[in-house]
Each structure stands twice: as structure tokens, then as C-alpha cells.
Design a protein around this motif. Sequence first.
Motif, PDB file in Angstrom:
ATOM      1  N   THR A   1      30.604  13.642  46.673  1.00 37.17           N
ATOM      2  CA  THR A   1      31.146  13.222  45.387  1.00 37.17           C
ATOM      3  C   THR A   1      31.384  14.480  44.559  1.00 37.17           C
TER       4      THR A   1
ATOM      5  N   ASN B   1      32.622  15.563  40.804  1.00 33.30           N
ATOM      6  CA  ASN B   1      32.918  15.118  39.434  1.00 33.30           C
ATOM      7  C   ASN B   1      33.064  13.605  39.349  1.00 33.30           C
ATOM      8  N   GLY B   2      32.171  12.901  40.059  1.00 36.90           N
ATOM      9  CA  GLY B   2      32.133  11.451  39.993  1.00 36.90           C
ATOM     10  C   GLY B   2      33.082  10.724  40.925  1.00 36.90           C
ATOM     11  N   GLU B   3      33.858  11.444  41.701  1.00 39.59           N
ATOM     12  CA  GLU B   3      34.816  10.814  42.611  1.00 39.59           C
ATOM     13  C   GLU B   3      34.498  11.181  44.046  1.00 39.59           C
ATOM     14  N   GLY B   4      34.580  10.195  44.944  1.00 40.52           N
ATOM     15  CA  GLY B   4      34.361  10.460  46.357  1.00 40.52           C
ATOM     16  C   GLY B   4      35.472  11.339  46.908  1.00 40.52           C
ATOM     17  N   VAL B   5      35.082  12.339  47.690  1.00 41.98           N
ATOM     18  CA  VAL B   5      36.048  13.275  48.263  1.00 41.98           C
ATOM     19  C   VAL B   5      35.692  13.493  49.728  1.00 41.98           C
TER      20      VAL B   5
ATOM     21  N   SER C   1      41.233  20.689  45.945  1.00 40.52           N
ATOM     22  CA  SER C   1      41.067  19.771  44.811  1.00 40.52           C
ATOM     23  C   SER C   1      41.701  20.267  43.523  1.00 40.52           C
TER      24      SER C   1
ATOM     25  N   THR D   1      26.289  15.480  45.732  1.00 41.10           N
ATOM     26  CA  THR D   1      26.981  15.271  44.461  1.00 41.10           C
ATOM     27  C   THR D   1      27.224  16.638  43.844  1.00 41.10           C
TER      28      THR D   1
ATOM     29  N   GLY E   1      34.006  18.740  35.399  1.00 40.90           N
ATOM     30  CA  GLY E   1      33.300  17.466  35.367  1.00 40.90           C
ATOM     31  C   GLY E   1      32.054  17.455  34.503  1.00 40.90           C
TER      32      GLY E   1
END
Length: 155
Positions: free
Chosen positions: A2, A4-8, A26, A66, A72
Motif C-alpha cells: 500500500t 499512500n493509502g492505495e494498493g499498488v 508511481s 504500508t 501521502g
Amino acid sequence: MTVNGEGVEYKLDPETPLLWALRDASNLTGTKYGCDSRDCGACTVIVDGRAALSCIVALRELEGATVTTIEGLSPNRSHPVQQAWLAEQVTMCGYCEPGFIMAIAALLQTTPMPSEEQIAALPNICRCGAYPRIKKAIARAAQATPPVPNPNLQT
């Protein structure tokens, strides 16, 4: 992982340093390339609540992790460290800023009132020499940062 709060999911060589995945794949360019040798701290991000030098952490080490970058840390630059940085007019050339801010934010998460020794142990380098203002910003941010609750303490 994750970011900055987003799954990658990076489709890169697992040995790729996190720094290059963040910057190139990214487009999170706030994390800076400084030395590639653990010396400057410009590439500091927060991984699972701890400061990490993204130039030396390989993607293979981060499955399920994370990651928080300067982008973020707060959506509107309202994090206490960012506010203290501005209030103390720390900015000079600005290159070390993201790494320093992330290292300080990670320190304050674990140590709300860091000692002089803990502050001095930060591995980040400011080539402009803004250290007196950086120390003032850390003190200001420490006063403004709410304590993290300790789940091990009974009330």
C-alpha cells in the motif's frame, strides 16, 4: 503493498529500490534521490510506521508493507511537522525537506518528545545547514503532535 493509502502492485524487478518504483512507476517525485549510499536521507519514506531509506530497500522486501511518502503524509500539508517546518522557516534549497519531514514524522510517532540525542541521531543531512531551525521545527511539531495511544496501557 500500500502506498499512500492505495494498493499498488509494481511489475518491476524485485531488486528495484523502492525509490525508483515511487519516482518512476508511481510518479511520486517528492521522494528525492540524493546519494544512493545511505548517507543523506533525502529518500526517506515511512514503511510500516518507521523511517526507511527508499534507495536501499528492494521491492522484494515490501510485500504487504504500508508505505507513506511526503505526498501521502497529509492531503493539505497540515501535518504538524509540515506546519512547524513552515512556521520556523526551515526551507532553504528544499532538497532535503521531504526526507527530513518524513524522518521527523516517523520519530514523533514513536517518540512524542524526542531527546537531543534522538534528534541528533536522525541520519538526514541538510547541506544548507538549517539545523538550528530544523531543531526548532522538531520541538514545535512535538508540542503540536497528539500522543499515540498505547494499546498496552490499561485505563
